[in-house]
Design a protein around this motif. Structure first.
Motif, PDB file in Angstrom:
ATOM      1  N   UNK A 136       0.829  -1.204   0.000  1.00 63.94           N
ATOM      2  CA  UNK A 136       0.000   0.000   0.000  1.00 63.94           C
ATOM      3  C   UNK A 136       0.861   1.251   0.000  1.00 63.94           C
ATOM      4  N   UNK A 137       1.933   1.210   0.776  1.00 63.43           N
ATOM      5  CA  UNK A 137       2.845   2.350   0.771  1.00 63.43           C
ATOM      6  C   UNK A 137       3.488   2.529  -0.607  1.00 63.43           C
ATOM      7  N   UNK A 138       3.825   1.454  -1.263  1.00 63.53           N
ATOM      8  CA  UNK A 138       4.414   1.569  -2.594  1.00 63.53           C
ATOM      9  C   UNK A 138       3.412   2.124  -3.599  1.00 63.53           C
ATOM     10  N   UNK A 139       2.145   1.802  -3.406  1.00 60.70           N
ATOM     11  CA  UNK A 139       1.123   2.403  -4.267  1.00 60.70           C
ATOM     12  C   UNK A 139       1.094   3.912  -4.083  1.00 60.70           C
ATOM     13  N   UNK A 140       1.189   4.371  -2.823  1.00 62.89           N
ATOM     14  CA  UNK A 140       1.205   5.808  -2.574  1.00 62.89           C
ATOM     15  C   UNK A 140       2.456   6.444  -3.168  1.00 62.89           C
ATOM     16  N   UNK A 141       3.595   5.779  -3.024  1.00 56.86           N
ATOM     17  CA  UNK A 141       4.829   6.290  -3.619  1.00 56.86           C
ATOM     18  C   UNK A 141       4.636   6.514  -5.117  1.00 56.86           C
ATOM     19  N   UNK A 142       4.020   5.550  -5.797  1.00 56.55           N
ATOM     20  CA  UNK A 142       3.830   5.653  -7.248  1.00 56.55           C
ATOM     21  C   UNK A 142       2.847   6.766  -7.602  1.00 56.55           C
ATOM     22  N   UNK A 143       1.794   6.915  -6.816  1.00 60.25           N
ATOM     23  CA  UNK A 143       0.838   7.985  -7.074  1.00 60.25           C
ATOM     24  C   UNK A 143       1.492   9.356  -6.938  1.00 60.25           C
ATOM     25  N   UNK A 144       2.295   9.525  -5.900  1.00 62.23           N
ATOM     26  CA  UNK A 144       2.968  10.804  -5.682  1.00 62.23           C
ATOM     27  C   UNK A 144       3.991  11.064  -6.789  1.00 62.23           C
ATOM     28  N   UNK A 145       4.740  10.045  -7.158  1.00 65.15           N
ATOM     29  CA  UNK A 145       5.762  10.214  -8.187  1.00 65.15           C
ATOM     30  C   UNK A 145       5.151  10.545  -9.542  1.00 65.15           C
TER      31      UNK A 145
END
Length: 275
Positions: A136-145
């Protein structure tokens, strides 16, 4: 925007590239449109106050989603009006970032709205954060990037779940461990609504702070209310600011009411710029 602009906060200086004229000696100071009151904004719209901010030498404006008319879609036009007045943009949405261990359903839409505005940063509430999986954190990382917005931030609001030290620290520390560039909007006044010590919060969370909401607080009928800060409060704020990266942008989020709104706004901007 490249992912290199999304590195975690550093110890020296925090800037939003789309906010104008920010340096450690003269940090960017913005005005939240809510400072002029819901009645005025409802009657004239948020774009109506932009010329006042430009005349008062504000560096930017905080556009409040809750003050947009129902069904509003012209984010591009509103963003262009901000730029025409030389104002950087922070987009404020009261939506939660988290729903327990999941990202809130509206996050993607809010990021798209911020992109259409041309906002330098978007500010959200924490919501109910109970921890999240690495995926889930990696999903947020990708959304922000993937977003051209330079900063995604959570604010301490006036609720127990999103405005107290423990859940905010848990989320931001988990973000740090996940290499997620989530930052914080530190609302000086809101700690009084949740009964937390602002100094203790600044000591624990200061390294995550990318933006500061400034409002004085007075007690009335047993409840705190936002107010123009007095000299004592400004002195306390200088102590708080010492825990944040130098040059951190800050915003007026207290009532601006005076016969000459431009002059009064200019005076209040100067007070925050010299903290």
């Amino acid at each position: 925007m490249t992912t290199t602009s999304l590195k975690p906060l550093q110890d020296h200086m925090v800037t939003f590239p789309k906010i104008l004229r920010t340096t450690p000696e003269a940090p960017a100071v913005l005005v939240a449109t809510s400072a002029y009151g819901q009645e005025l904004i409802a009657a004239h719209g948020q774009a109506a106050v932009l010329p006042w901010l430009a005349a008062a030498d504000a560096d930017g404006v905080e556009i409040r989603r809750e003050l947009l008319p129902e069904g509003f879609e012209d984010y591009t036009g509103l963003g262009q009006a901000c730029r025409d007045n030389g104002l950087g943009i922070v987009y404020s949405a009261a939506d939660a970032l988290w729903a327990d261990d999941r990202l809130a359903a509206g996050l993607t839409q809010r990021l798209e709205e911020a992109e259409r505005l041309g906002a330098a940063a978007i500010k959200l509430s924490l919501g109910q954060y109970t921890g999240a999986s690495p995926a889930t954190w990696q999903r947020l990382v990708k959304l922000v990037a993937a977003s051209p917005v330079d900063r995604v931030m959570i604010e301490n609001d006036q609720t127990r779940e999103g405005g107290t030290l423990a859940p905010l620290a848990a989320c931001l520390e988990d973000a740090e461990a996940a290499d997620c560039p989530l930052a914080m909007t530190f609302d000086i006044g809101n700690w009084h609504w949740t009964g937390e010590d602002p100094i203790q919060a600044a000591e624990h969370l200061g390294r995550f702070v990318a933006y500061v909401h400034c409002k004085g607080v007075v007690q009335g009928q047993g409840q705190p209310h936002a107010s123009v800060p007095d000299l004592c409060e400004l002195t306390d704020w200088r102590v708080l600011m010492a825990h944040f990266p130098s040059g951190v942008p800050r915003a007026i989020e207290y009532p601006l009411q005076a016969p000459d709104l431009t002059a009064f706004t200019r005076e209040q901007l100067h007070r925050l710029r010299t903290l």
